[in-house]
Design a protein around this motif. Sequence first.
Motif, PDB file in Angstrom:
ATOM      1  N   ALA A  62      -0.849 -44.204 -34.706  1.00 34.14           N
ATOM      2  CA  ALA A  62       0.000 -45.386 -34.601  1.00 34.14           C
ATOM      3  C   ALA A  62       0.692 -45.599 -35.942  1.00 34.14           C
ATOM      4  CB  ALA A  62      -0.844 -46.617 -34.253  1.00 34.14           C
ATOM      5  N   HIS A  63       1.904 -46.076 -35.916  1.00 37.86           N
ATOM      6  CA  HIS A  63       2.656 -46.261 -37.163  1.00 37.86           C
ATOM      7  C   HIS A  63       2.007 -47.261 -38.110  1.00 37.86           C
ATOM      8  CE1 HIS A  63       6.096 -43.635 -36.655  1.00 37.86           C
ATOM      9  NE2 HIS A  63       5.810 -43.740 -35.388  1.00 37.86           N
ATOM     10  N   GLU A  64       1.191 -48.137 -37.588  1.00 37.36           N
ATOM     11  CA  GLU A  64       0.462 -49.060 -38.456  1.00 37.36           C
ATOM     12  C   GLU A  64      -0.507 -48.316 -39.370  1.00 37.36           C
ATOM     13  OE1 GLU A  64       1.537 -51.363 -34.702  1.00 37.36           O
ATOM     14  OE2 GLU A  64       0.934 -49.333 -35.225  1.00 37.36           O
ATOM     15  N   ASP A  65      -0.877 -47.097 -38.993  1.00 37.71           N
ATOM     16  CA  ASP A  65      -1.837 -46.290 -39.759  1.00 37.71           C
ATOM     17  C   ASP A  65      -1.155 -45.235 -40.626  1.00 37.71           C
ATOM     18  OD1 ASP A  65      -3.928 -47.683 -38.443  1.00 37.71           O
ATOM     19  OD2 ASP A  65      -3.771 -46.321 -36.733  1.00 37.71           O
ATOM     20  N   LEU A  66       0.161 -45.342 -40.792  1.00 38.59           N
ATOM     21  CA  LEU A  66       0.928 -44.311 -41.496  1.00 38.59           C
ATOM     22  C   LEU A  66       0.398 -44.026 -42.898  1.00 38.59           C
ATOM     23  CD1 LEU A  66       3.278 -42.333 -41.717  1.00 38.59           C
ATOM     24  CD2 LEU A  66       4.719 -44.249 -42.435  1.00 38.59           C
ATOM     25  N   ASP A  67       0.106 -45.042 -43.689  1.00 37.22           N
ATOM     26  CA  ASP A  67      -0.368 -44.810 -45.060  1.00 37.22           C
ATOM     27  C   ASP A  67      -1.633 -43.965 -45.066  1.00 37.22           C
ATOM     28  OD1 ASP A  67       1.757 -46.216 -46.131  1.00 37.22           O
ATOM     29  OD2 ASP A  67       0.624 -48.083 -46.336  1.00 37.22           O
ATOM     30  N   TRP A  68      -2.576 -44.270 -44.184  1.00 39.61           N
ATOM     31  CA  TRP A  68      -3.818 -43.509 -44.111  1.00 39.61           C
ATOM     32  C   TRP A  68      -3.520 -42.070 -43.680  1.00 39.61           C
ATOM     33  CZ3 TRP A  68      -6.861 -40.416 -41.275  1.00 39.61           C
ATOM     34  CH2 TRP A  68      -8.166 -40.248 -41.726  1.00 39.61           C
ATOM     35  N   VAL A  69      -2.664 -41.917 -42.686  1.00 41.46           N
ATOM     36  CA  VAL A  69      -2.330 -40.585 -42.160  1.00 41.46           C
ATOM     37  C   VAL A  69      -1.638 -39.734 -43.220  1.00 41.46           C
ATOM     38  CG1 VAL A  69      -0.893 -39.367 -40.459  1.00 41.46           C
ATOM     39  CG2 VAL A  69      -2.299 -41.312 -39.748  1.00 41.46           C
ATOM     40  N   LEU A  70      -0.775 -40.342 -44.024  1.00 39.43           N
ATOM     41  CA  LEU A  70      -0.099 -39.587 -45.084  1.00 39.43           C
ATOM     42  C   LEU A  70      -1.101 -38.972 -46.056  1.00 39.43           C
ATOM     43  CD1 LEU A  70       2.994 -41.829 -45.909  1.00 39.43           C
ATOM     44  CD2 LEU A  70       2.972 -39.587 -44.791  1.00 39.43           C
ATOM     45  N   GLY A  71      -2.142 -39.728 -46.387  1.00 36.93           N
ATOM     46  CA  GLY A  71      -3.179 -39.190 -47.270  1.00 36.93           C
ATOM     47  C   GLY A  71      -3.875 -37.987 -46.654  1.00 36.93           C
ATOM     48  N   LEU A  72      -4.230 -38.080 -45.382  1.00 32.28           N
ATOM     49  CA  LEU A  72      -4.877 -36.959 -44.695  1.00 32.28           C
ATOM     50  C   LEU A  72      -3.930 -35.773 -44.589  1.00 32.28           C
ATOM     51  CD1 LEU A  72      -7.250 -35.743 -43.077  1.00 32.28           C
ATOM     52  CD2 LEU A  72      -6.212 -36.762 -41.030  1.00 32.28           C
ATOM     53  N   ALA A  73      -2.685 -36.026 -44.173  1.00 36.79           N
ATOM     54  CA  ALA A  73      -1.714 -34.939 -44.014  1.00 36.79           C
ATOM     55  C   ALA A  73      -1.478 -34.211 -45.334  1.00 36.79           C
ATOM     56  CB  ALA A  73      -0.400 -35.489 -43.463  1.00 36.79           C
ATOM     57  N   THR A  74      -1.422 -34.954 -46.428  1.00 40.46           N
ATOM     58  CA  THR A  74      -1.234 -34.345 -47.752  1.00 40.46           C
ATOM     59  C   THR A  74      -2.374 -33.392 -48.076  1.00 40.46           C
ATOM     60  OG1 THR A  74       0.031 -36.251 -48.522  1.00 40.46           O
ATOM     61  CG2 THR A  74      -0.972 -34.856 -50.216  1.00 40.46           C
ATOM     62  N   GLN A  75      -3.598 -33.797 -47.757  1.00 39.57           N
ATOM     63  CA  GLN A  75      -4.745 -32.924 -48.039  1.00 39.57           C
ATOM     64  C   GLN A  75      -4.755 -31.696 -47.128  1.00 39.57           C
ATOM     65  OE1 GLN A  75      -8.012 -36.081 -48.441  1.00 39.57           O
ATOM     66  NE2 GLN A  75      -8.309 -34.649 -50.146  1.00 39.57           N
ATOM     67  N   LEU A  76      -4.378 -31.875 -45.861  1.00 43.02           N
ATOM     68  CA  LEU A  76      -4.317 -30.728 -44.947  1.00 43.02           C
ATOM     69  C   LEU A  76      -3.259 -29.739 -45.426  1.00 43.02           C
ATOM     70  CD1 LEU A  76      -4.558 -32.539 -41.475  1.00 43.02           C
ATOM     71  CD2 LEU A  76      -6.412 -31.461 -42.776  1.00 43.02           C
ATOM     72  N   GLU A  77      -2.107 -30.255 -45.812  1.00 47.53           N
ATOM     73  CA  GLU A  77      -1.034 -29.392 -46.307  1.00 47.53           C
ATOM     74  C   GLU A  77      -1.426 -28.719 -47.621  1.00 47.53           C
ATOM     75  OE1 GLU A  77       1.994 -32.363 -46.281  1.00 47.53           O
ATOM     76  OE2 GLU A  77       2.540 -31.976 -44.189  1.00 47.53           O
ATOM     77  N   GLY A  78      -2.181 -29.435 -48.451  1.00 50.20           N
ATOM     78  CA  GLY A  78      -2.667 -28.855 -49.701  1.00 50.20           C
ATOM     79  C   GLY A  78      -3.610 -27.687 -49.473  1.00 50.20           C
ATOM     80  N   ALA A 120      -4.146 -49.225 -28.696  1.00 45.95           N
ATOM     81  CA  ALA A 120      -3.269 -50.164 -27.998  1.00 45.95           C
ATOM     82  C   ALA A 120      -1.852 -49.614 -27.778  1.00 45.95           C
ATOM     83  CB  ALA A 120      -3.187 -51.475 -28.781  1.00 45.95           C
ATOM     84  N   SER A 121      -1.521 -48.504 -28.421  1.00 45.83           N
ATOM     85  CA  SER A 121      -0.168 -47.960 -28.348  1.00 45.83           C
ATOM     86  C   SER A 121       0.056 -47.131 -27.087  1.00 45.83           C
ATOM     87  CB  SER A 121       0.095 -47.075 -29.583  1.00 45.83           C
ATOM     88  OG  SER A 121       1.269 -46.323 -29.410  1.00 45.83           O
ATOM     89  N   GLY A 122       1.039 -47.520 -26.298  1.00 45.33           N
ATOM     90  CA  GLY A 122       1.387 -46.748 -25.100  1.00 45.33           C
ATOM     91  C   GLY A 122       1.843 -45.345 -25.448  1.00 45.33           C
TER      92      GLY A 122
END
Length: 185
Positions: A62-78, A120-122
């Motif tokens: 969900a876009h509300e979780d974007l900040d958290w997801v960016l941290g995870l994505a950065t580590q996966l890409e690293g 909650a996101s459709g």
Amino acid sequence: MDTAGVVLTAIGTVAGLAGAYFAWLAVRPRRKAKAAQTSASSTGQGKAAAVGAKYDVFVSYAHEDLDWVLGLATQLEGAGLVVARDEVILKPGDLLVHTIEEAIRDSADSILVFSPASVASGWVQQEYAALMQRSIEAHRRFIPVVIEDVELPAFAATRYYADFRDVSDTEYERVVAKIIAALQS
């Protein structure tokens, strides 16, 4: 039943069948994937190439979780993984549903970040359905990632999930390392 009821029932049935068909199209296995897997395995390429995929992992959230997801994505890409998520794959003017379907189809594995906002996101629910179907039918890894207290849907609850609720920095790194290892295997 009156005529209007019969007509509405028929329209609903046709719409349901069309929706199921297009969902199946989004996640159906491709015949080329098996040949690409054999070719990539013999050349020593990574997992995405080994299964005929463009991305190592698709991340739904969900876009509300974007900040958290960016941290995870950065580590996966690293760690050398190619990550597909909406902000990476979408360009202005793209048709959302087609671009997301293509990214799901072109990903070796998937992650869904579970939070109250994502549950909650459709839109996330639709991605969950496609990701789970692909996981089951194409034998692709599906990793539930829990970042807040939520009740996992039944199929996601059958998977060993990555739990990030109330973790220390050290524990966070350990859980991320487990996800990376799973995606690279």
